[in-house]
Design a protein around this motif. Sequence first.
Motif, PDB file in Angstrom:
ATOM      1  N   PRO A  76       0.726  -1.040   0.190  1.00  0.00           N
ATOM      2  CA  PRO A  76       0.088  -0.012   0.087  1.00  0.00           C
ATOM      3  C   PRO A  76       0.854   1.233  -0.134  1.00  0.00           C
ATOM      4  CG  PRO A  76      -0.773  -1.648   1.479  1.00  0.00           C
ATOM      5  CD  PRO A  76       0.272  -2.139   1.048  1.00  0.00           C
ATOM      6  N   LYS A  77       0.470   2.384  -1.004  1.00  0.00           N
ATOM      7  CA  LYS A  77       1.312   3.466  -0.963  1.00  0.00           C
ATOM      8  C   LYS A  77       2.725   3.371  -1.340  1.00  0.00           C
ATOM      9  CE  LYS A  77      -1.936   5.768   2.251  1.00  0.00           C
ATOM     10  NZ  LYS A  77      -2.152   6.447   3.719  1.00  0.00           N
ATOM     11  N   SER A  78       3.076   2.161  -1.772  1.00  0.00           N
ATOM     12  CA  SER A  78       4.371   1.960  -2.349  1.00  0.00           C
ATOM     13  C   SER A  78       4.649   1.562  -3.670  1.00  0.00           C
ATOM     14  CB  SER A  78       5.303   1.161  -1.025  1.00  0.00           C
ATOM     15  OG  SER A  78       6.411   0.911  -1.549  1.00  0.00           O
ATOM     16  N   GLY A  79       3.933   0.634  -4.006  1.00  0.00           N
ATOM     17  CA  GLY A  79       4.076   0.199  -5.351  1.00  0.00           C
ATOM     18  C   GLY A  79       3.916  -1.420  -5.470  1.00  0.00           C
ATOM     19  N   THR A  80       4.280  -2.046  -6.706  1.00  0.00           N
ATOM     20  CA  THR A  80       4.349  -3.515  -6.757  1.00  0.00           C
ATOM     21  C   THR A  80       5.694  -3.768  -6.741  1.00  0.00           C
ATOM     22  OG1 THR A  80       2.411  -3.394  -8.193  1.00  0.00           O
ATOM     23  CG2 THR A  80       3.885  -5.404  -8.421  1.00  0.00           C
ATOM     24  N   TYR A  81       6.076  -4.877  -5.968  1.00  0.00           N
ATOM     25  CA  TYR A  81       7.476  -5.323  -6.093  1.00  0.00           C
ATOM     26  C   TYR A  81       7.574  -6.946  -6.345  1.00  0.00           C
ATOM     27  CZ  TYR A  81       8.429  -1.180  -3.344  1.00  0.00           C
ATOM     28  OH  TYR A  81       8.558   0.182  -2.926  1.00  0.00           O
ATOM     29  N   VAL A  82       8.972  -7.416  -6.946  1.00  0.00           N
ATOM     30  CA  VAL A  82       9.306  -8.822  -6.909  1.00  0.00           C
ATOM     31  C   VAL A  82       9.124  -9.443  -5.717  1.00  0.00           C
ATOM     32  CG1 VAL A  82      10.845 -10.350  -7.802  1.00  0.00           C
ATOM     33  CG2 VAL A  82      10.356  -8.178  -8.951  1.00  0.00           C
ATOM     34  N   SER A  83       8.654 -10.397  -5.452  1.00  0.00           N
ATOM     35  CA  SER A  83       8.389 -10.961  -4.189  1.00  0.00           C
ATOM     36  C   SER A  83       9.754 -11.847  -3.780  1.00  0.00           C
ATOM     37  CB  SER A  83       7.325 -12.018  -3.954  1.00  0.00           C
ATOM     38  OG  SER A  83       7.709 -13.164  -4.866  1.00  0.00           O
ATOM     39  N   LYS A  84      10.051 -12.057  -2.481  1.00  0.00           N
ATOM     40  CA  LYS A  84      11.328 -12.812  -2.307  1.00  0.00           C
ATOM     41  C   LYS A  84      10.883 -14.373  -2.094  1.00  0.00           C
ATOM     42  CE  LYS A  84      13.299  -9.249   0.592  1.00  0.00           C
ATOM     43  NZ  LYS A  84      14.139  -8.983   1.875  1.00  0.00           N
ATOM     44  N   ILE A  85      12.103 -14.949  -2.375  1.00  0.00           N
ATOM     45  CA  ILE A  85      11.769 -16.394  -2.562  1.00  0.00           C
ATOM     46  C   ILE A  85      11.370 -17.261  -1.259  1.00  0.00           C
ATOM     47  CG2 ILE A  85      12.950 -18.573  -3.207  1.00  0.00           C
ATOM     48  CD1 ILE A  85      14.763 -16.692  -4.956  1.00  0.00           C
ATOM     49  N   SER A  86      10.395 -17.843  -1.007  1.00  0.00           N
ATOM     50  CA  SER A  86      10.000 -18.507   0.152  1.00  0.00           C
ATOM     51  C   SER A  86      10.436 -19.959  -0.216  1.00  0.00           C
ATOM     52  CB  SER A  86       8.371 -18.521   0.226  1.00  0.00           C
ATOM     53  OG  SER A  86       7.836 -19.437   0.952  1.00  0.00           O
ATOM     54  N   MET A  87      11.420 -20.365   0.971  1.00  0.00           N
ATOM     55  CA  MET A  87      11.890 -21.957   0.773  1.00  0.00           C
ATOM     56  C   MET A  87      10.658 -23.005   1.240  1.00  0.00           C
ATOM     57  SD  MET A  87      14.626 -21.830  -0.675  1.00  0.00           S
ATOM     58  CE  MET A  87      14.794 -23.686  -0.545  1.00  0.00           C
ATOM     59  N   GLU A  88       9.690 -22.317   2.179  1.00  0.00           N
ATOM     60  CA  GLU A  88       8.637 -23.115   2.375  1.00  0.00           C
ATOM     61  C   GLU A  88       7.959 -23.364   1.231  1.00  0.00           C
ATOM     62  OE1 GLU A  88       4.979 -23.241   5.603  1.00  0.00           O
ATOM     63  OE2 GLU A  88       5.935 -21.536   5.290  1.00  0.00           O
ATOM     64  N   ARG A  89       7.538 -22.515   0.377  1.00  0.00           N
ATOM     65  CA  ARG A  89       6.678 -22.804  -0.822  1.00  0.00           C
ATOM     66  C   ARG A  89       7.558 -23.602  -1.896  1.00  0.00           C
ATOM     67  NH1 ARG A  89       5.509 -17.316   0.448  1.00  0.00           N
ATOM     68  NH2 ARG A  89       3.499 -17.013   0.982  1.00  0.00           N
ATOM     69  N   ALA A  90       9.104 -23.412  -1.873  1.00  0.00           N
ATOM     70  CA  ALA A  90       9.419 -24.142  -2.454  1.00  0.00           C
ATOM     71  C   ALA A  90       9.740 -25.561  -2.477  1.00  0.00           C
ATOM     72  CB  ALA A  90      11.138 -23.584  -2.662  1.00  0.00           C
ATOM     73  N   GLU A  91       9.744 -25.896  -1.186  1.00  0.00           N
ATOM     74  CA  GLU A  91      10.121 -27.321  -0.695  1.00  0.00           C
ATOM     75  C   GLU A  91       8.496 -27.867  -0.672  1.00  0.00           C
ATOM     76  OE1 GLU A  91      11.449 -26.550   3.406  1.00  0.00           O
ATOM     77  OE2 GLU A  91      13.354 -26.987   2.740  1.00  0.00           O
ATOM     78  N   ASN A  92       7.193 -27.078  -0.673  1.00  0.00           N
ATOM     79  CA  ASN A  92       5.934 -27.639  -0.732  1.00  0.00           C
ATOM     80  C   ASN A  92       5.592 -28.136  -2.234  1.00  0.00           C
ATOM     81  OD1 ASN A  92       5.282 -27.997   1.852  1.00  0.00           O
ATOM     82  ND2 ASN A  92       4.560 -25.806   1.914  1.00  0.00           N
ATOM     83  N   ALA A  93       6.127 -27.141  -3.167  1.00  0.00           N
ATOM     84  CA  ALA A  93       6.173 -27.536  -4.550  1.00  0.00           C
ATOM     85  C   ALA A  93       6.889 -28.712  -4.946  1.00  0.00           C
ATOM     86  CB  ALA A  93       6.534 -26.162  -5.322  1.00  0.00           C
ATOM     87  N   CYS A  94       7.900 -28.787  -4.590  1.00  0.00           N
ATOM     88  CA  CYS A  94       9.108 -29.804  -5.029  1.00  0.00           C
ATOM     89  C   CYS A  94       8.395 -31.432  -4.231  1.00  0.00           C
ATOM     90  CB  CYS A  94      10.395 -29.776  -4.169  1.00  0.00           C
ATOM     91  SG  CYS A  94      11.410 -31.231  -4.459  1.00  0.00           S
ATOM     92  N   PHE A  95       7.630 -31.266  -3.093  1.00  0.00           N
ATOM     93  CA  PHE A  95       7.132 -32.526  -2.730  1.00  0.00           C
ATOM     94  C   PHE A  95       5.772 -32.626  -3.682  1.00  0.00           C
ATOM     95  CE2 PHE A  95       3.415 -34.305  -0.309  1.00  0.00           C
ATOM     96  CZ  PHE A  95       4.110 -35.307   0.588  1.00  0.00           C
ATOM     97  N   LEU A  96       4.987 -32.008  -3.901  1.00  0.00           N
ATOM     98  CA  LEU A  96       3.975 -32.051  -4.704  1.00  0.00           C
ATOM     99  C   LEU A  96       4.171 -32.728  -6.101  1.00  0.00           C
ATOM    100  CD1 LEU A  96       0.967 -31.894  -5.260  1.00  0.00           C
ATOM    101  CD2 LEU A  96       0.919 -29.382  -5.832  1.00  0.00           C
ATOM    102  N   ARG A  97       5.363 -32.036  -6.698  1.00  0.00           N
ATOM    103  CA  ARG A  97       5.681 -32.381  -7.957  1.00  0.00           C
ATOM    104  C   ARG A  97       6.291 -33.725  -8.066  1.00  0.00           C
ATOM    105  NH1 ARG A  97       9.676 -28.944 -12.065  1.00  0.00           N
ATOM    106  NH2 ARG A  97       9.813 -30.444 -13.623  1.00  0.00           N
ATOM    107  N   GLU A  98       7.199 -34.136  -6.981  1.00  0.00           N
ATOM    108  CA  GLU A  98       7.420 -35.498  -7.045  1.00  0.00           C
ATOM    109  C   GLU A  98       6.374 -36.634  -7.055  1.00  0.00           C
ATOM    110  OE1 GLU A  98       9.852 -35.751  -3.476  1.00  0.00           O
ATOM    111  OE2 GLU A  98      11.393 -34.626  -4.117  1.00  0.00           O
TER     112      GLU A  98
END
Length: 230
Positions: A66-88
Amino acid sequence: MEQHQHYQSLQDQAYNALRSKIIYAELKPGTRLSAIGLEKETGIGRTPIRESFVRLREQELVETRPKSGTYVSKISMERAENACFLREKLERSVLIKCCSAATPEQKRQLEQILAESESLDHSEMRRFFDLDNLFHETCFEIAGRHMLWDWMKSINTHFERYNWLRAVSQDLDWEPIRRQHRRILEAIKEGDTDTASYLAQTHLHLMPEEQGPVIALHPDYFELPKDPSI
């Protein structure tokens, strides 16, 4: 109707261009995004670019402050690990299905992808990653699960970003990946479901001990874990 299709195409172009720049760290985590600047850079209008932010936000690739703009999000290792688990889990079923469903032409298609990958040198890392994704996407198509690939692609973003950052930070050795792709293809050719299942479980595994060096090199690129006491 034609104008609408053209506009949709511009939206897709903007989304695909920005997604790629984020995945491959051309737009680094934490970068503030300017629709005007991106319009000049990509040649795509500001409106399709702004609307692509909506899709990118749904995939947690960008965030609006809010009142700042749109930014590239930081990398979430929790989301990365969950995606890896599901993809496997998904790839295990997909590769088993490929063993019985792949036609001679589809096997040749996988062979061509792998042959090009094996011909690349380390100056072509981006192409290597694109071919890696194409190999797996083709397996999903052979198994009749391309819709699942499209869905998985939308939740796989943090895993892809981490893998790319790890590759460029640690001079990734391509050979184990190539060898496993070759073994996957041989299992499909031979209808060897046991080997295909085993390789699906090991090929994508995100080992926790590998995270430390990458995060230490780029601490500002990663989302800090939430304090469970708060």
